[in-house]
Enzyme design. Structure first.
Site, mmCIF file in Angstrom:
data_model
loop_
_atom_site.group_PDB
_atom_site.id
_atom_site.type_symbol
_atom_site.label_atom_id
_atom_site.label_comp_id
_atom_site.label_asym_id
_atom_site.label_seq_id
_atom_site.Cartn_x
_atom_site.Cartn_y
_atom_site.Cartn_z
ATOM 1 N N ASP A 52 -41.082 -0.684 57.593
ATOM 2 C CA ASP A 52 -40.947 -1.924 56.619
ATOM 3 C C ASP A 52 -41.295 -3.205 57.512
ATOM 4 O O ASP A 52 -41.379 -3.207 58.525
ATOM 5 C CB ASP A 52 -39.379 -2.218 56.091
ATOM 6 C CG ASP A 52 -39.054 -1.079 55.005
ATOM 7 O OD1 ASP A 52 -39.973 -0.141 55.090
ATOM 8 O OD2 ASP A 52 -37.934 -1.276 54.501
ATOM 9 N N HIS A 102 -43.402 -4.599 49.923
ATOM 10 C CA HIS A 102 -42.132 -4.994 50.442
ATOM 11 C C HIS A 102 -41.877 -6.359 49.941
ATOM 12 O O HIS A 102 -41.257 -7.168 50.595
ATOM 13 C CB HIS A 102 -42.018 -4.831 52.008
ATOM 14 C CG HIS A 102 -40.624 -4.786 52.455
ATOM 15 N ND1 HIS A 102 -39.617 -3.932 51.910
ATOM 16 C CD2 HIS A 102 -40.052 -5.407 53.562
ATOM 17 C CE1 HIS A 102 -38.459 -4.118 52.591
ATOM 18 N NE2 HIS A 102 -38.734 -4.905 53.520
ATOM 19 N N HIS A 106 -40.707 -11.387 51.651
ATOM 20 C CA HIS A 106 -39.500 -10.596 52.355
ATOM 21 C C HIS A 106 -38.135 -11.207 51.653
ATOM 22 O O HIS A 106 -37.040 -11.537 52.114
ATOM 23 C CB HIS A 106 -39.110 -10.584 53.756
ATOM 24 C CG HIS A 106 -38.271 -9.347 54.308
ATOM 25 N ND1 HIS A 106 -36.686 -9.356 54.343
ATOM 26 C CD2 HIS A 106 -38.559 -8.138 54.547
ATOM 27 C CE1 HIS A 106 -36.325 -8.479 54.615
ATOM 28 N NE2 HIS A 106 -37.393 -7.427 54.977
ATOM 29 N N HIS A 195 -38.981 0.017 61.128
ATOM 30 C CA HIS A 195 -39.569 -1.289 60.964
ATOM 31 C C HIS A 195 -40.512 -1.389 61.998
ATOM 32 O O HIS A 195 -40.397 -1.592 63.258
ATOM 33 C CB HIS A 195 -38.426 -2.549 61.071
ATOM 34 C CG HIS A 195 -37.527 -2.237 59.901
ATOM 35 N ND1 HIS A 195 -36.400 -1.308 59.925
ATOM 36 C CD2 HIS A 195 -37.114 -2.970 58.876
ATOM 37 C CE1 HIS A 195 -35.557 -1.454 58.881
ATOM 38 N NE2 HIS A 195 -36.121 -2.322 58.064
HETATM 39 ZN ZN LIG Z 1 -37.429 -5.472 55.190
#
Ligand SMILES: [Zn+2]
Length: 238
Positions: A52, A102, A106, A195
């Site tokens: 992510d 995503h 954010h 991530h």
């Molecule tokens: Zn995130």
């Protein structure tokens, strides 16, 4: 019924309501607020690695590690990061990885309006498509939190939510601890969440993530797992 009893009953109802809402918004296996998946089929010895918050300046180093072991993964990118680093977003796609949405910024989706949620998802679709030519069909909500309005936004944009079976906590833990957690969470159909960025931060330090993946990939291959993207891990017939 006394006033106190009524108040107590209302308080309890509120508490139950809050509990249900917390479950619906935050528990990865919940599908109450929007259709979502948190694990793949259990019939194959396969695992999906997902990343992510990218793309970031640190993503290419991770791509080199994945290429070394022939691993294809799924990257849930933020539209703002894609606009900042379109060449790296294209590099991710060119390496055969799947790109997911995503949100644009954010964004925290909780307590937000349906139109805000739709705008965040739609803007990221646009940013990703403009840079890579690909239009995602997978969405990961920031912080794993879903909210009212997400179901409609997903439906209109052709997206499905993907949560995870194990999250690596790689934004705060050293590589060793991340690795141990992921190895414990590895089973048929696992969706592991890591991530390659830190929200919209430029030049984030993802060294713990890269190091954990450098050790995780050979360890899982050794145990007989193959790596699949989100497009594959849900399919019962591959
Ligand atoms: Zn995130």
């Amino acid at each position: 019924m006394t006033v106190a009893e009524v108040a107590e009953g209302a308080g309890a109802a509120l508490l139950v309501g809050a509990g249900v809402l917390a479950y619906a918004a935050r528990v990865p296996s919940s599908t109450l607020l929007a259709p979502s998946v948190h694990e793949g089929v259990r019939t194959r010895r396969a695992i999906a690695l997902t990343f992510d918050d990218g793309p970031s300046e640190s993503t290419p180093e991770l791509l080199r590690v994945l290429a070394e072991y022939g691993v294809r993964a799924t990257f849930f990118q933020c539209g703002a990061n894609v606009r900042r680093l379109p060449a790296i977003a294209r590099e991710v796609a060119a390496a055969g990885h799947v790109i997911g949405n995503h949100t644009e910024d954010h964004a925290r989706l909780w307590l937000k309006s349906a139109s805000f949620i739709h705008r965040q998802l739609a803007a990221a679709q646009e940013s990703i498509e403009r840079a890579t030519g690909l239009r995602p069909c997978w969405f990961r909500p920031p912080f794993g939190v879903r909210w009212f309005g997400l179901r409609a936004a997903q439906r209109s944009l052709g997206l499905s939510s993907v949560l995870w079976s194990t999250i690596g906590k790689d934004w705060k833990w050293p590589a060793d601890r991340v690795l141990q957690r992921l190895l414990r969470g590895a089973r048929n159909g696992s969706i592991l969440c890591l991530h390659d960025g830190r929200e919209l931060e430029a030049r984030p330090d993802i060294s713990a993530t890269v190091e954990a993946v450098r050790r995780l990939a050979p360890a899982l291959l050794e145990r007989g797992y193959r790596f699949e993207t989100m497009n594959e891990i849900l399919c019962p017939t591959i």
